[in-house]
Design a protein around this motif. Structure first.
Motif, PDB file in Angstrom:
ATOM      1  N   ASN A   1      28.923  16.609  39.243  1.00  8.29           N
ATOM      2  CA  ASN A   1      28.146  15.700  39.217  1.00  8.29           C
ATOM      3  C   ASN A   1      28.565  14.506  38.418  1.00  8.29           C
ATOM      4  N   GLY A   2      28.561  13.347  39.168  1.00  5.42           N
ATOM      5  CA  GLY A   2      29.005  12.339  38.199  1.00  5.42           C
ATOM      6  C   GLY A   2      30.246  12.056  38.226  1.00  5.42           C
ATOM      7  N   GLU A   3      31.124  12.670  38.900  1.00  5.44           N
ATOM      8  CA  GLU A   3      32.579  12.707  38.910  1.00  5.44           C
ATOM      9  C   GLU A   3      32.805  11.485  40.155  1.00  5.44           C
ATOM     10  N   THR A   4      33.692  10.551  39.650  1.00  4.27           N
ATOM     11  CA  THR A   4      34.153   9.681  40.758  1.00  4.27           C
ATOM     12  C   THR A   4      35.149  10.210  41.731  1.00  4.27           C
ATOM     13  N   VAL A   5      34.648   9.970  42.920  1.00  2.00           N
ATOM     14  CA  VAL A   5      35.357  10.380  44.159  1.00  2.00           C
ATOM     15  C   VAL A   5      35.676   9.177  45.158  1.00  2.00           C
ATOM     16  N   GLY A   6      36.772   9.377  45.859  1.00  6.56           N
ATOM     17  CA  GLY A   6      36.767   8.158  47.167  1.00  6.56           C
ATOM     18  C   GLY A   6      36.332   8.693  48.297  1.00  6.56           C
ATOM     19  N   LEU A   7      35.975   8.072  49.023  1.00  6.33           N
ATOM     20  CA  LEU A   7      35.452   8.421  50.456  1.00  6.33           C
ATOM     21  C   LEU A   7      36.028   7.452  51.605  1.00  6.33           C
ATOM     22  N   PHE A   8      36.857   8.133  52.581  1.00  3.68           N
ATOM     23  CA  PHE A   8      37.247   6.819  53.676  1.00  3.68           C
ATOM     24  C   PHE A   8      37.275   7.640  55.120  1.00  3.68           C
ATOM     25  N   VAL A   9      37.600   6.654  56.002  1.00  4.90           N
ATOM     26  CA  VAL A   9      37.905   7.228  57.287  1.00  4.90           C
ATOM     27  C   VAL A   9      39.146   6.658  57.856  1.00  4.90           C
ATOM     28  N   GLY A  10      39.584   7.288  59.079  1.00  5.21           N
ATOM     29  CA  GLY A  10      40.645   6.813  59.426  1.00  5.21           C
ATOM     30  C   GLY A  10      40.752   7.144  60.858  1.00  5.21           C
ATOM     31  N   THR A  11      41.092   6.558  61.714  1.00  4.47           N
ATOM     32  CA  THR A  11      41.187   6.701  63.155  1.00  4.47           C
ATOM     33  C   THR A  11      41.829   7.608  63.773  1.00  4.47           C
ATOM     34  N   GLY A  12      41.049   8.371  64.872  1.00  2.18           N
ATOM     35  CA  GLY A  12      41.652   9.401  65.639  1.00  2.18           C
ATOM     36  C   GLY A  12      41.563  10.632  64.778  1.00  2.18           C
ATOM     37  N   ASN A  13      42.284  11.607  65.132  1.00  2.00           N
ATOM     38  CA  ASN A  13      42.454  13.050  64.537  1.00  2.00           C
ATOM     39  C   ASN A  13      43.459  12.998  63.449  1.00  2.00           C
ATOM     40  N   LEU A  14      43.000  12.991  62.076  1.00  2.00           N
ATOM     41  CA  LEU A  14      44.054  13.083  61.482  1.00  2.00           C
ATOM     42  C   LEU A  14      44.093  14.498  60.346  1.00  2.00           C
ATOM     43  N   ARG A  15      43.286  15.384  60.830  1.00  2.00           N
ATOM     44  CA  ARG A  15      43.392  16.943  60.146  1.00  2.00           C
ATOM     45  C   ARG A  15      44.565  17.667  60.609  1.00  2.00           C
ATOM     46  N   ASP A  16      45.327  18.210  59.703  1.00  2.00           N
ATOM     47  CA  ASP A  16      46.484  18.963  60.243  1.00  2.00           C
ATOM     48  C   ASP A  16      47.470  18.183  60.823  1.00  2.00           C
TER      49      ASP A  16
ATOM     50  N   SER B   1      39.898   2.834  56.887  1.00  2.00           N
ATOM     51  CA  SER B   1      39.086   2.163  56.046  1.00  2.00           C
ATOM     52  C   SER B   1      39.296   1.789  54.675  1.00  2.00           C
ATOM     53  N   ASN B   2      38.649   1.253  53.960  1.00  2.00           N
ATOM     54  CA  ASN B   2      39.084   1.065  52.282  1.00  2.00           C
ATOM     55  C   ASN B   2      38.304   2.426  51.743  1.00  2.00           C
ATOM     56  N   VAL B   3      38.941   2.478  50.709  1.00  2.00           N
ATOM     57  CA  VAL B   3      38.355   3.784  49.947  1.00  2.00           C
ATOM     58  C   VAL B   3      37.278   3.550  49.044  1.00  2.00           C
ATOM     59  N   ALA B   4      36.024   4.134  49.184  1.00  2.00           N
ATOM     60  CA  ALA B   4      34.769   3.770  48.597  1.00  2.00           C
ATOM     61  C   ALA B   4      34.555   4.593  47.403  1.00  2.00           C
ATOM     62  N   LEU B   5      34.839   4.210  46.198  1.00  2.00           N
ATOM     63  CA  LEU B   5      34.560   5.121  45.111  1.00  2.00           C
ATOM     64  C   LEU B   5      33.173   5.041  44.591  1.00  2.00           C
ATOM     65  N   VAL B   6      32.358   6.341  44.475  1.00  2.00           N
ATOM     66  CA  VAL B   6      31.406   6.642  44.302  1.00  2.00           C
ATOM     67  C   VAL B   6      31.294   7.803  43.246  1.00  2.00           C
ATOM     68  N   PRO B   7      30.016   7.691  42.425  1.00  2.00           N
ATOM     69  CA  PRO B   7      29.751   9.023  41.616  1.00  2.00           C
ATOM     70  C   PRO B   7      29.164  10.247  42.763  1.00  2.00           C
ATOM     71  N   TRP B   8      29.670  11.275  42.335  1.00  2.00           N
ATOM     72  CA  TRP B   8      29.380  12.449  43.264  1.00  2.00           C
ATOM     73  C   TRP B   8      28.036  13.219  42.862  1.00  2.00           C
ATOM     74  N   HIS B   9      27.342  13.610  43.765  1.00  2.00           N
ATOM     75  CA  HIS B   9      25.940  14.099  43.671  1.00  2.00           C
ATOM     76  C   HIS B   9      25.855  15.300  44.264  1.00  2.00           C
ATOM     77  N   ASN B  10      25.962  16.624  43.800  1.00  2.00           N
ATOM     78  CA  ASN B  10      26.000  17.993  44.447  1.00  2.00           C
ATOM     79  C   ASN B  10      24.407  18.145  44.840  1.00  2.00           C
ATOM     80  N   ASP B  11      23.543  17.982  43.844  1.00  2.00           N
ATOM     81  CA  ASP B  11      22.014  18.583  44.280  1.00  2.00           C
ATOM     82  C   ASP B  11      21.160  17.412  44.362  1.00  2.00           C
ATOM     83  N   ASP B  12      21.310  16.283  43.995  1.00  2.00           N
ATOM     84  CA  ASP B  12      20.211  15.327  43.927  1.00  2.00           C
ATOM     85  C   ASP B  12      20.436  14.159  45.322  1.00  2.00           C
ATOM     86  N   THR B  13      19.505  13.364  45.384  1.00  2.00           N
ATOM     87  CA  THR B  13      19.621  12.306  46.380  1.00  2.00           C
ATOM     88  C   THR B  13      20.323  10.920  45.810  1.00  2.00           C
TER      89      THR B  13
END
Length: 389
Positions: free
Chosen positions: A331-346, A359-371
């Motif tokens: 909770n409260g840890e800053t993480v980056g979220l992004f998206v990339g075109t197509g299938n990038l897993r494995d 996309s850009n990488v959006a840096l946000v505080p993490w929330h495990n339990d609250d909204t």
């Protein structure tokens, strides 16, 4: 010797004051008196019109020039009061003036907010410094709370290098502070809550320190995704991140509409298609790691991401993710979220097979339990900042 009663000037009859407006000043127009004796004044404040319960009294107040004033002690809140005054000449006391009423509003007390992100001795990055606090506790009928965020290069705050104010948000409040920060330098931050409508300011929070480590995806280590991902063209922008407890929903400006990212071949030889892959970046001991994990075809529900508290078991669940194996943001840890075109897993290709954009990488505080909801404002190809709701 003749002494008249002084005329009450302020407070006016029935005047209302906020609790924070104290101490109040009582002012009278000087009385008329015959003789040459030195005049002094007596002021009284009572909780009843008959002045049977006097809560403040002061004798011997020297006469002023035309008017005489006295600043009184703080009174209890949420009450009506009555005040009056008279003139004294030696042992001779003149008549009291007719009493007037005034009201002191209820007391509002604000506690210090609790600093949340970045954590003490943690790190912060991004083009805009984002700071988050747990909202201040309060007692009494508080109005709209406003928070002042301060950043300094010293723990004594003798030199402010950035400050911002933000209206209170639900549960936690986030502000973006514009400051000229030096890479790998240590800074300090604190926050104070204010209720302007009641004239009340609470104490400063404790002081947290953080190291400024700017985020650059090109410097991140990419895991279980194409190694050149950080250098791909940034053609989309994260517009909103919602934490619901059951999922974290990441939206971006090219998910739908005529300019949406088109569906690309899944890459398994079966003819399936995929629009994009959702990914995360985490800072582990000063090094950023990024991986695109959850695959989205066009129209798939954004809630397919996973519950925020399940990332460690549903995203990074085996050795494919190396240092990210089992990683669960706090909770409260800053993480980056992004998206990339197509299938990038494995996927580990180094030559782009179709379209390679992110996309850009959006840096946000993490929330495990609250909204929590973060909306991002974009202009052209540059993300300007975020707003926490």
């Amino acid at each position: 010797m003749t002494i008249t009663a002084p005329q009450l000037v302020t407070p006016t009859d029935g005047q209302r004051f906020r609790f924070g407006d104290q101490g109040l000043t009582l002012t009278v127009k000087n009385a008329a008196a015959t003789g040459s004796s030195t005049l002094t004044y007596t002021f009284q404040v009572a909780s009843d019109a008959a002045f049977g319960s006097v809560v403040f009294s002061k004798d011997g107040v020297a006469e002023g020039n035309g008017q005489t004033s006295l600043k009184i002690d703080r009174l209890s809140g949420n009450k009506d009061y009555f005040w009056r005054a008279r003139v004294n000449s030696g042992s001779l006391a003149g008549p009291f003036s007719k009493g007037r009423t005034f009201n002191i509003g209820p007391e509002v007390v604000l506690q210090a907010p609790t600093l949340s992100a970045p954590a003490n001795n943690g790190q912060a990055g991004g083009s805009v410094l984002s700071l988050t606090v747990v909202n201040a506790g309060r007692s009494g009928p508080a109005g709209q709370i406003v928070y002042r965020f301060e950043v300094s290069d010293s723990s004594a705050f003798t030199n402010l290098i950035g400050a911002a104010t933000a209206a209170e948000q639900d549960g936690q409040t986030t502000a973006q502070v514009s400051a000229n920060l030096t890479t790998n330098a240590t800074y300090y931050w604190r926050v104070q809550a204010t209720d302007p409508s009641n004239g009340v300011t609470g104490p400063f929070s404790s002081v947290f320190s953080f190291k400024y480590v700017p985020f650059d995806m090109r410097q991140a280590i990419i895991i279980d995704s194409p190694p050149g991902l950080g250098g791909w063209n940034e053609t989309a922008h994260i517009t909103r991140v919602d934490f619901t407890g059951d999922a974290f929903l990441v939206d971006f400006d090219r998910r739908d509409g005529p300019d949406r990212w088109r569906d690309l071949d899944f890459g398994d030889g079966r003819g399936g298609t995929l629009q994009y892959t959702l990914g995360m970046c985490a800072n582990l001991r000063g090094q950023w790691f990024c991986s695109a994990v959850v695959q989205f075809w066009h129209g798939r529900d954004l809630a397919a991401s996973t519950p925020p508290s399940y990332v460690g078991r549903n995203w990074f669940y085996d050795s494919r993710w190396g240092p990210l194996n089992g990683y669960q943001p706090q909770n409260g840890e800053t993480v980056g979220l992004f998206v990339g075109t197509g299938n990038l897993r494995d996927k580990t290709f180094t030559v782009c097979p179709q379209i390679c954009e992110r996309s850009n990488v959006a840096l946000v505080p993490w929330h495990n339990d609250d909204t929590a909801t973060y909306t991002f404002l974009s202009a052209g190809t540059r993300t300007l900042g975020l707003r926490r709701h």
